[in-house]
Design a protein around this motif. Sequence first.
Motif, PDB file in Angstrom:
ATOM      1  N   UNK A 125      -4.172  -8.762   2.393  1.00  0.00           N
ATOM      2  CA  UNK A 125      -5.611  -8.528   2.575  1.00  0.00           C
ATOM      3  C   UNK A 125      -6.136  -7.551   1.527  1.00  0.00           C
ATOM      4  N   UNK A 126      -5.366  -6.515   1.209  1.00  0.00           N
ATOM      5  CA  UNK A 126      -5.788  -5.558   0.191  1.00  0.00           C
ATOM      6  C   UNK A 126      -5.848  -6.216  -1.183  1.00  0.00           C
ATOM      7  N   UNK A 275      -8.546  -2.609 -12.530  1.00  0.00           N
ATOM      8  CA  UNK A 275      -8.793  -1.676 -11.429  1.00  0.00           C
ATOM      9  C   UNK A 275      -7.471  -1.187 -10.867  1.00  0.00           C
ATOM     10  N   UNK A 276      -7.525   0.011 -10.316  1.00  0.00           N
ATOM     11  CA  UNK A 276      -6.354   0.635  -9.702  1.00  0.00           C
ATOM     12  C   UNK A 276      -6.873   1.423  -8.510  1.00  0.00           C
ATOM     13  N   UNK A 277      -6.596   0.939  -7.317  1.00  0.00           N
ATOM     14  CA  UNK A 277      -7.123   1.561  -6.106  1.00  0.00           C
ATOM     15  C   UNK A 277      -5.988   1.965  -5.184  1.00  0.00           C
ATOM     16  N   UNK A 278      -6.313   2.794  -4.227  1.00  0.00           N
ATOM     17  CA  UNK A 278      -5.345   3.233  -3.231  1.00  0.00           C
ATOM     18  C   UNK A 278      -5.631   2.546  -1.906  1.00  0.00           C
ATOM     19  N   UNK A 279      -4.583   2.245  -1.186  1.00  0.00           N
ATOM     20  CA  UNK A 279      -4.754   1.631   0.128  1.00  0.00           C
ATOM     21  C   UNK A 279      -3.523   1.835   0.979  1.00  0.00           C
ATOM     22  N   UNK A 280      -3.682   1.795   2.285  1.00  0.00           N
ATOM     23  CA  UNK A 280      -2.559   1.925   3.207  1.00  0.00           C
ATOM     24  C   UNK A 280      -1.925   0.546   3.364  1.00  0.00           C
ATOM     25  N   UNK A 281      -0.698   0.401   2.882  1.00  0.00           N
ATOM     26  CA  UNK A 281      -0.009  -0.886   2.888  1.00  0.00           C
ATOM     27  C   UNK A 281       0.552  -1.237   4.258  1.00  0.00           C
ATOM     28  N   UNK A 282       1.051  -0.227   4.965  1.00  0.00           N
ATOM     29  CA  UNK A 282       1.690  -0.469   6.268  1.00  0.00           C
ATOM     30  C   UNK A 282       1.920   0.878   6.927  1.00  0.00           C
ATOM     31  N   UNK A 283       2.414   0.841   8.150  1.00  0.00           N
ATOM     32  CA  UNK A 283       2.846   2.028   8.872  1.00  0.00           C
ATOM     33  C   UNK A 283       4.379   2.067   8.852  1.00  0.00           C
ATOM     34  N   UNK A 284       4.934   3.243   8.733  1.00  0.00           N
ATOM     35  CA  UNK A 284       6.386   3.388   8.749  1.00  0.00           C
ATOM     36  C   UNK A 284       6.732   4.632   9.568  1.00  0.00           C
ATOM     37  N   UNK A 285       7.422   4.401  10.690  1.00  0.00           N
ATOM     38  CA  UNK A 285       7.752   5.483  11.622  1.00  0.00           C
ATOM     39  C   UNK A 285       6.496   6.225  12.054  1.00  0.00           C
ATOM     40  N   UNK A 286       5.431   5.465  12.249  1.00  0.00           N
ATOM     41  CA  UNK A 286       4.179   6.033  12.721  1.00  0.00           C
ATOM     42  C   UNK A 286       3.320   6.676  11.653  1.00  0.00           C
ATOM     43  N   UNK A 291      -0.204   2.980  -0.985  1.00  0.00           N
ATOM     44  CA  UNK A 291       0.253   2.360  -2.220  1.00  0.00           C
ATOM     45  C   UNK A 291      -0.892   2.110  -3.167  1.00  0.00           C
ATOM     46  N   UNK A 292      -0.540   1.655  -4.361  1.00  0.00           N
ATOM     47  CA  UNK A 292      -1.518   1.319  -5.375  1.00  0.00           C
ATOM     48  C   UNK A 292      -1.755  -0.190  -5.347  1.00  0.00           C
ATOM     49  N   UNK A 293      -3.003  -0.577  -5.487  1.00  0.00           N
ATOM     50  CA  UNK A 293      -3.378  -1.983  -5.575  1.00  0.00           C
ATOM     51  C   UNK A 293      -3.996  -2.161  -6.956  1.00  0.00           C
ATOM     52  N   UNK A 321     -11.494   4.092  -6.311  1.00  0.00           N
ATOM     53  CA  UNK A 321     -11.855   3.622  -4.974  1.00  0.00           C
ATOM     54  C   UNK A 321     -10.622   3.574  -4.077  1.00  0.00           C
ATOM     55  N   UNK A 322     -10.815   3.797  -2.823  1.00  0.00           N
ATOM     56  CA  UNK A 322      -9.752   3.645  -1.857  1.00  0.00           C
ATOM     57  C   UNK A 322     -10.081   2.475  -0.942  1.00  0.00           C
ATOM     58  N   UNK A 323      -9.133   1.544  -0.803  1.00  0.00           N
ATOM     59  CA  UNK A 323      -9.333   0.406   0.084  1.00  0.00           C
ATOM     60  C   UNK A 323      -8.856   0.766   1.480  1.00  0.00           C
ATOM     61  N   UNK A 324      -9.575   0.314   2.476  1.00  0.00           N
ATOM     62  CA  UNK A 324      -9.207   0.590   3.865  1.00  0.00           C
ATOM     63  C   UNK A 324      -8.998  -0.722   4.605  1.00  0.00           C
TER      64      UNK A 324
END
Length: 324
Positions: A125-126, A275-286, A291-293, A321-324
């Motif tokens: 999705x990101x 472009x180089x953006x930041x986004x939360x790829x997944x959850x790990x141990x809560x 990561x970079x997109x 930009x940060x992707x959410x």
Amino acid sequence: MSKDRLSASRRLDVALALVSQGDYTAAIDVARAALAADSDWDEAHFTLGDIYERAGETENAVEAFRQYLMLDPKDRMGAEVRLTLLGAAALRDRLPPDYVRALFDDYAPRFEISLRDRLAYRGPELLFEAIRTHLPEMLRPMDVLDLGCGTGLVGEVFAGHVDAIDGIDLSPRMINRARAKGLYRTLVAGDITDMPADIGTDYSVVIAADVLNYLGDLVPALRAAHDRMKPGGLLVFTLEHGDNFPFDLGPGQRFRHHQRAISEWLVECGFNVLSDTLGVLRQEKGNPVEGRVIVARASDALALMAGDLIIPGDPDQASGQTLH
């Protein structure tokens, strides 16, 4: 199964049950008894190394993992990765392919439940969000290559927006899961650093969702991707960010890459960062894994002027930009 192997297997099952109860001392004794029954069983050596590591007995863990590697030089279980994280082996430029293949072959039946339901994985999705505004500008037909396609999560997100998707993955069992979805034109079991002839040579878009994390040095994969792309085609991928140049190996047994290394490799391999953006790829141990997109355009030459590059993180050029 020999009588000794059968006895060893039963003892190792007991050892693993003791591990689940947190009784590492007893588990070590039983695992060593398993090896006494069959000293040539590579998996038993690996399991003993894992138990030693859990118990904090690093030197013994290192020895057990090394014994495993003597019996299985292809390293299907990833002992070299464990030795690297223990500081007992040099950092290599990729995880052993046989280990990655075996890992995902085993993971295939529960892969999507684990990623989507437990880890809240949203890499595809990101990637789509990062490239969405570029798609209307691209000439048709728009053919896509999905690197490390897994079970086809990228296909589910992109299929309705492009003309055809091909996929490549090291794991035949993951390929079989993707094939069952009917979203891909061609699916091939192979290595993304040395792509087989079944993969085409005229892709408008190449996607790598959470796959380059299993490579340290990205140059072979980036060059292989560039060779299969149209001039002006787009490469979009995710990476976990690292602070050590050019990369290091994280506790999750995935590589983390430094911004400067990524930008230098892209230039070397004929790409210009859009472009180089930041986004939360997944959850790990809560905890969220950020990561970079990155979206990059392929040139028709493998040499770009430094001034053509948008350096990731440059506040005057990159979006920030940060992707959410």
